[in-house]
Scaffold this active site. Structure first.
Site, PDB file in Angstrom:
ATOM      1  N   SER A  67       0.814  -1.219   0.000  1.00  0.00           N
ATOM      2  CA  SER A  67       0.000   0.000   0.000  1.00  0.00           C
ATOM      3  C   SER A  67       0.849   1.272   0.000  1.00  0.00           C
ATOM      4  CB  SER A  67      -0.913   0.015   1.222  1.00  0.00           C
ATOM      5  OG  SER A  67      -1.637  -1.188   1.328  1.00  0.00           O
TER       6      SER A  67
HETATM    7  N1  SAH Z   1      -0.821  -4.989   3.887  1.00  0.00           N
HETATM    8  C1  SAH Z   1      -0.032  -5.339   2.709  1.00  0.00           C
HETATM    9  C2  SAH Z   1      -0.664  -4.912   1.406  1.00  0.00           C
HETATM   10  C3  SAH Z   1      -1.766  -5.779   1.107  1.00  0.00           C
HETATM   11  S1  SAH Z   1      -2.351  -5.947  -0.537  1.00  0.00           S
HETATM   12  C4  SAH Z   1       1.374  -4.784   2.795  1.00  0.00           C
HETATM   13  O1  SAH Z   1       1.689  -4.072   3.738  1.00  0.00           O
HETATM   14  O2  SAH Z   1       2.165  -5.105   1.901  1.00  0.00           O
HETATM   15  C5  SAH Z   1      -3.758  -6.907  -0.067  1.00  0.00           C
HETATM   16  C6  SAH Z   1      -3.437  -8.323   0.324  1.00  0.00           C
HETATM   17  O3  SAH Z   1      -4.639  -8.907   0.788  1.00  0.00           O
HETATM   18  C7  SAH Z   1      -2.950  -9.176  -0.839  1.00  0.00           C
HETATM   19  O4  SAH Z   1      -1.740  -9.786  -0.520  1.00  0.00           O
HETATM   20  C8  SAH Z   1      -4.071 -10.195  -1.007  1.00  0.00           C
HETATM   21  O5  SAH Z   1      -3.625 -11.465  -1.422  1.00  0.00           O
HETATM   22  C9  SAH Z   1      -4.637 -10.248   0.393  1.00  0.00           C
HETATM   23  N2  SAH Z   1      -5.989 -10.783   0.523  1.00  0.00           N
HETATM   24  C10 SAH Z   1      -7.058 -10.619  -0.295  1.00  0.00           C
HETATM   25  N3  SAH Z   1      -8.119 -11.294   0.195  1.00  0.00           N
HETATM   26  C11 SAH Z   1      -7.706 -11.876   1.365  1.00  0.00           C
HETATM   27  C12 SAH Z   1      -8.331 -12.705   2.342  1.00  0.00           C
HETATM   28  N4  SAH Z   1      -9.604 -13.100   2.240  1.00  0.00           N
HETATM   29  N5  SAH Z   1      -7.603 -13.112   3.386  1.00  0.00           N
HETATM   30  C13 SAH Z   1      -6.301 -12.769   3.525  1.00  0.00           C
HETATM   31  N6  SAH Z   1      -5.661 -11.996   2.635  1.00  0.00           N
HETATM   32  C14 SAH Z   1      -6.347 -11.554   1.567  1.00  0.00           C
END
Ligand code: SAH
Length: 220
Positions: A67
């Site tokens: 992000s």
């Molecule tokens: N917080 C992260 C950025 C996240 S991007 C950082 O600091 O890098 C969003 C993430 O959520 C992705 O890796 C995606 O695979 C995950 N995601 C999407 N749906 C999800 C779910 N149901 N449970 C866990 N992770 C999920």
């Protein structure tokens, strides 16, 4: 003393923190300190290291992104963390947001649905010597009940609504911050639980990758 005309050296990370501060949207000094302490360059792929301290989201593979730092700051601040809060993150991705949270609390539970990202994040945090972060592979829309209830829950992917299991795992007095709304443009919301009551605030527009899972968007 630096020779006249030579600007003092400011690290790219320091410049980023000053940019976030200058936005006026992140004022909590502990959150700014956390952003200044976690080396974002370690959480982005080698090909993007040069942009690690730009205030932008960056690809981390598997169609996912780390992000934008300003948004990480806004979400972290919105959680109103106290030193012993139990914290759950949904969407580990690179592990960056978890590492920022870990600066403010002793223990963070984080759940990622893509096995390779969960594994890479756990390895990365180990390598950086960051302890106190439990990385799990699973559907985070269901939360991680065995370690709950949580004083703070942050969802870093956008779902159609706040997943009910996450509300169920929110402690009395707990705060949940999540992007909610249509697939390509969400509102950041903060839900506060007081006893059996929940109160919801809108913190402004954001754009996140989709939250896929049982209490999110269909994965297929
Ligand atoms: N917080 C992260 C950025 C996240 S991007 C950082 O600091 O890098 C969003 C993430 O959520 C992705 O890796 C995606 O695979 C995950 N995601 C999407 N749906 C999800 C779910 N149901 N449970 C866990 N992770 C999920």
């Amino acid at each position: 003393m630096a020779p006249r005309g030579t600007p003092p050296t400011v690290s790219p990370q320091r410049r980023l923190v000053e940019l976030v501060r200058a936005s006026g949207q992140v004022t909590d000094p502990r959150v700014l300190e956390a952003l200044g302490a976690v080396p974002r360059a370690e959480f982005v792929p080698a090909g993007h290291r040069g942009e690690a301290y730009d205030d932008v989201a960056l690809p981390i593979g598997h169609d996912q992104t780390i992000s934008q730092p300003l948004v990480v700051g806004i979400m972290t601040q919105a959680l109103e963390l106290r030193p012993h809060d139990r914290v759950l993150e949904v969407g580990t991705g690179s592990g960056y947001q978890a590492a920022v949270l870990r600066r403010l609390v002793p223990h963070v539970v984080t759940v990622e649905r893509i096995p390779a990202l969960a594994e890479e994040a756990a390895d990365r945090l180990d390598r950086l010597g960051v302890d106190g972060i439990e990385v799990h592979h699973g559907d985070g829309t269901l939360g991680w009940p065995s370690a709950g209830p949580y004083d703070a829950v942050v969802v870093t992917a956008g779902g159609p609504e706040v997943p009910a299991p996450l509300l169920a795992q929110l402690a009395d007095g707990g705060r949940l911050v999540a992007p909610v709304g249509p697939r390509h443009a969400q509102e950041l919301v903060r839900v506060r639980r007081t006893g059996d009551r929940t109160e919801c605030e809108d913190l402004g527009p954001v754009a996140f990758v989709p939250l896929l899972g049982e209490a999110g968007w269909p994965a297929a």
